[in-house]
Write a protein that holds these residues in place. Structure first.
Motif, mmCIF file in Angstrom:
data_model
loop_
_atom_site.group_PDB
_atom_site.id
_atom_site.type_symbol
_atom_site.label_atom_id
_atom_site.label_comp_id
_atom_site.label_asym_id
_atom_site.label_seq_id
_atom_site.Cartn_x
_atom_site.Cartn_y
_atom_site.Cartn_z
ATOM 1 N N GLY A 1 -4.770 -16.904 -1.924
ATOM 2 C CA GLY A 1 -4.069 -15.744 -2.458
ATOM 3 C C GLY A 1 -4.599 -14.454 -1.862
ATOM 4 N N GLY A 2 -5.062 -13.559 -2.740
ATOM 5 C CA GLY A 2 -5.615 -12.299 -2.279
ATOM 6 C C GLY A 2 -4.617 -11.154 -2.387
ATOM 7 N N LEU A 3 -5.149 -9.937 -2.525
ATOM 8 C CA LEU A 3 -4.351 -8.718 -2.615
ATOM 9 C C LEU A 3 -4.824 -7.753 -1.531
ATOM 10 N N PRO A 4 -4.429 -7.972 -0.282
ATOM 11 C CA PRO A 4 -4.925 -7.144 0.817
ATOM 12 C C PRO A 4 -4.537 -5.678 0.721
ATOM 13 N N SER A 5 -3.516 -5.355 -0.079
ATOM 14 C CA SER A 5 -3.098 -3.959 -0.224
ATOM 15 C C SER A 5 -3.840 -3.247 -1.350
ATOM 16 N N TYR A 6 -4.800 -3.910 -1.982
ATOM 17 C CA TYR A 6 -5.468 -3.353 -3.160
ATOM 18 C C TYR A 6 -6.211 -2.057 -2.849
ATOM 19 N N THR B 1 -1.992 0.850 -8.945
ATOM 20 C CA THR B 1 -0.699 0.417 -9.486
ATOM 21 C C THR B 1 -0.170 -0.762 -8.665
ATOM 22 N N ILE B 2 0.124 -1.848 -9.357
ATOM 23 C CA ILE B 2 0.633 -3.046 -8.714
ATOM 24 C C ILE B 2 2.063 -3.256 -9.177
#
Length: 247
Positions: free
Chosen positions: A117-122, A245-246
Motif C-alpha cells: 500500500g502506502g500513501l506517497p502523496s502524504y 487532507t485525504i
C-alpha cells in the motif's frame, strides 16, 4: 518476547506493543504481562490487509481486536497500526473506521510506495492530523529519508535489518524533530526456521539481516532515547501539527 523484554530493560526504553488479536487470544497471559509495564495498541484481529476487506469486514477486524485486548488487560486501547501499512490512496475510509472504533492515535501511514500500500502523496513524515470528511485523527507516520526523488524507509522491520547501522545512525541524527522506530519479534529471531518454498525475493525480505538485528537494535536504543506512543502524544503540540487532507 523474552529477548525484547531484555533489550528494553537493558536500555531503559519504553515502548508500545501493537498486538494481533488472534495472538492475544492464544497467549492472553503474555498480553497481560506486556500490559503490566508497557502500552498496548491494536494491530487488528487477523492481520488482513485493508484492501483485501470490505468496510464492514475491516470494522469488525479492528473493533473485535480492541474489545479482546481491553477484556484481557482491563485497559482502554487508544493506539492502532494497520497490517502491512496497507491503507492506499483508494482506502481513505479506513481512517473513518479507525476513529469510529475509538482509536485516538494512529500509526498506519507509510508516506512512500509500499508493496502492500502506502500513501506517497502524504508529504513530510511528522506528527500530523489526518482529515477525511468529518474525521480527524492524530497520526504518527513511519519515518522516511528522502534520497533524490525517492523516499526511503529505514527504521523498521526488514528495512532496519537491511540497512547498515552506520547509515541508520547517520540518517536518524538528521531527523531531529521526529523519528519512529518499529520492530517485529521475528526480526530479532536469527534461529527461526526458513520457509524454503518462499519466492526468492520474499525469502530475501524475510531473512536478510536477522543475525545482526538484535545488536543493531541494542545499539540504536543506546545511541538514541525513544519514548512510547502515549508519551509522544502528550509531548506533541497538536494545535501546531500540520493537517493532511485525504480525499
Amino acid at each position: 518476547m523474552e529477548r525484547i523484554f531484555r533489550i528494553l530493560d537493558d536500555t531503559h526504553t519504553s515502548a508500545t506493543f501493537f498486538i494481533i488479536g488472534w495472538i492475544a487470544k492464544t497467549y492472553p497471559d503474555l498480553v497481560k504481562r506486556i500490559a503490566e509495564k508497557y502500552e498496548i495498541g491494536s494491530h487488528t484481529m487477523n492481520h488482513q490487509l485493508v484492501w483485501e476487506q470490505s468496510r464492514s469486514e475491516f470494522r469488525e477486524d479492528v473493533s473485535s481486536s480492541i474489545k479482546l485486548l481491553e477484556d484481557i488487560t482491563g485497559k482502554p486501547v487508544k493506539y492502532f497500526r494497520v497490517p502491512g501499512f496497507s491503507i492506499r490512496e483508494s482506502e481513505p475510509w479506513a481512517f473513518d473506521i479507525i476513529k469510529e472504533c475509538g482509536i485516538e492515535v494512529d500509526c498506519s501511514v507509510f508516506p512512500a510506495h509500499h508493496s502492500h500500500g502506502g500513501l506517497p502523496s502524504y508529504g513530510k513524515a511528522m506528527p500530523s492530523i489526518i482529515k477525511h470528511g468529518n474525521t480527524t485523527l492524530k497520526e504518527f507516520p513511519i519515518s522516511i529519508k528522502q534520497l533524490g526523488n525517492h523516499n526511503l524507509v529505514y527504521t523498521g522491520g526488514g528495512y532496519f535489518r537491511l540497512c547498515p547501522y552506520f547509515l541508520i545512525k547517520y540518517w536518524a541524527k538528521q531527523q531531529e524533530d521526529y523519528l519512529l522506530l518499529y520492530i517485529h519479534p521475528r526480526d530479532l529471531d536469527a534461529g527461526q526456521p526458513m520457509i524454503k518454498e518462499l519466492p526468492l525475493l520474499r525469502k530475501f525480505k524475510s531473512y536478510v539481516g536477522l543475525k545482526g538485528a538484535e545488536q543493531k537494535l541494542r545499539q540504536m536504543l543506546t545511541d538514541f532515547q525513544f519514548i512510547d506512543i502515549g508519551t509522544a502524544n502528550s509531548k506533541t503540540d497538536w494545535d501546531k501539527a500540520p493537517i493532511v487532507t485525504i480525499q
